[in-house]
Design a protein around this motif. Structure first.
Motif, PDB file in Angstrom:
ATOM      1  N   CYS A 278      42.162  38.779  38.896  1.00  0.00           N
ATOM      2  CA  CYS A 278      41.446  39.802  39.441  1.00  0.00           C
ATOM      3  C   CYS A 278      41.873  39.864  41.072  1.00  0.00           C
ATOM      4  CB  CYS A 278      40.007  39.814  39.152  1.00  0.00           C
ATOM      5  SG  CYS A 278      39.586  39.807  37.805  1.00  0.00           S
ATOM      6  N   HIS A 279      41.887  40.930  41.598  1.00  0.00           N
ATOM      7  CA  HIS A 279      41.657  41.587  42.915  1.00  0.00           C
ATOM      8  C   HIS A 279      42.843  40.945  43.723  1.00  0.00           C
ATOM      9  CE1 HIS A 279      37.763  42.498  41.597  1.00  0.00           C
ATOM     10  NE2 HIS A 279      37.222  41.222  41.533  1.00  0.00           N
ATOM     11  N   LEU A 280      44.202  40.727  43.150  1.00  0.00           N
ATOM     12  CA  LEU A 280      45.286  40.286  43.884  1.00  0.00           C
ATOM     13  C   LEU A 280      44.901  38.973  44.526  1.00  0.00           C
ATOM     14  CD1 LEU A 280      48.338  41.004  44.427  1.00  0.00           C
ATOM     15  CD2 LEU A 280      47.351  42.533  46.257  1.00  0.00           C
ATOM     16  N   SER A 281      44.222  37.998  43.860  1.00  0.00           N
ATOM     17  CA  SER A 281      43.916  36.604  44.453  1.00  0.00           C
ATOM     18  C   SER A 281      43.305  36.864  45.949  1.00  0.00           C
ATOM     19  CB  SER A 281      45.513  35.942  44.530  1.00  0.00           C
ATOM     20  OG  SER A 281      45.331  34.381  44.986  1.00  0.00           O
ATOM     21  N   PHE A 282      42.414  37.672  45.895  1.00  0.00           N
ATOM     22  CA  PHE A 282      41.915  37.960  47.256  1.00  0.00           C
ATOM     23  C   PHE A 282      42.650  38.042  48.634  1.00  0.00           C
ATOM     24  CE2 PHE A 282      38.506  37.522  44.359  1.00  0.00           C
ATOM     25  CZ  PHE A 282      37.353  37.719  44.777  1.00  0.00           C
TER      26      PHE A 282
END
Length: 328
Positions: free
Chosen positions: A198-202
């Motif tokens: 999720c979320h492009l690895s923050f």
């Protein structure tokens, strides 16, 4: 252009829980954590104390989004059964994942029920310290996804369902839960399963080397994908058409390619920071992708990963043994 929202939420009743305690509805789309923090969870006119499937459909219909993937999160509280009911009611519009705490006494029984009786083919694990399991279990008991026996037991069970999707939110780089290397290890050990980060690895545009290193560890593992939901919130301030987000997604495209990136919005909460329309159209206002690549990111990838295993009996024949009736 056709779209699938690859990361969305619905909320029958606000039941959030994490290191801040319990999230309690206040009305007007607001909610309060037990530690006193008040948040605006739902946009005005989209829900008073909940965010029903029909509110998500309104967002989707106005913005030409054909389908959505309903995920779970500790912010809203697990909405497993409501998600099942919604997919049963709108099988052409939704698929979704269920969630479980791997450390619950009955964790494997919960997994079996959702897979065998309710027909789920995706599991969401929110292990983040900031908003998930690591936050409320405390730092005295950290765990690794690639070595903890509770997680391994679940993964081994899911091997009987090739193509099953494991979606993971592991939080920001400074949280003990941040485990991009663990996902690489899991993808090698369980090659018949698909993993979505999720979320492009923050990501943070000011630290591109960190993102490059993490994504590069997945480069040769074709069963790892990433969604790009809520990256505008993570790397804020970032105003439409989100130049910071563009830089971060550019790195993902260079390393993973367009066929392993899934667009999503993380609504309803993210739609309180930026409008759903902005979240739905920002990629089309950049030069990141060719039209063919954009079709993959906005639709084809989510279709291939999440919709490849339909609910089969769950969508058309199954019933809940608790009620014996799911004529929704």
């Amino acid at each position: 252009m056709k779209k699938i929202d690859g990361h969305a939420h619905i909320v029958d009743a606000i039941a959030g829980f994490n290191g801040k305690g319990r999230l309690n509805a206040l009305g007007g789309g607001y909610a309060i954590w037990d530690d006193g923090e008040v948040i605006k969870l739902i946009e005005d006119n989209r829900g008073d104390r909940n965010f029903p499937a029909e509110s998500l459909l309104d967002y989707m219909d106005v913005n030409d989004v054909e389908k959505a993937v309903i995920l779970q999160g500790h912010l809203n509280g697990y909405q497993n059964y409501y998600t099942y009911q919604t997919i049963k009611k709108y099988p052409q519009r939704f698929t979704g994942a269920f969630s479980v705490d791997p450390f619950a006494d009955n964790a494997i029984e919960i997994v079996q029920r959702h897979v065998e009786e309710l027909g789920f083919r995706a599991l969401k694990l929110e292990i983040s310290q900031g908003g998930g399991i690591h936050g409320y279990r405390g730092l005295k008991t950290p765990f690794r996804l690639d070595s903890d026996p509770h997680v391994s037991k679940i993964m081994t069970y899911l091997l009987d369902y090739p193509g099953f999707v494991i979606t993971v939110d592991y939080g920001n780089w400074d949280q003990i839960s941040h485990q991009p290397d663990a996902i690489a290890n899991l993808a090698r050990v369980y090659p018949s399963l698909d993993f979505v980060i999720c979320h492009l690895s923050f990501p943070h545009a000011d630290n591109p080397n960190r993102l490059r290193a993490e994504i590069s560890s997945w480069k040769d593992l074709e069963n790892i994908y990433t969604d790009i939901s809520a990256i505008q919130d993570i790397d804020r301030p970032d105003k439409f058409p989100f130049p910071k987000s563009k830089k971060n997604v550019q790195i993902a495209k260079e390393i993973l390619g367009a066929k392993r990136i899934i667009w999503g919005t993380d609504s309803p909460w993210s739609a309180t920071f930026n409008t759903y329309e902005e979240l739905a159209t920002w990629l089309e206002h950049t030069d990141l992708f060719t039209r063919e690549e954009l079709e993959d990111v906005l639709y084809n990838n989510a279709e291939r990963v999440y919709f490849k295993t339909e609910f089969v009996k769950a969508n058309h024949e199954a019933f809940d043994p608790a009620t014996k009736d799911l004529n929704l």
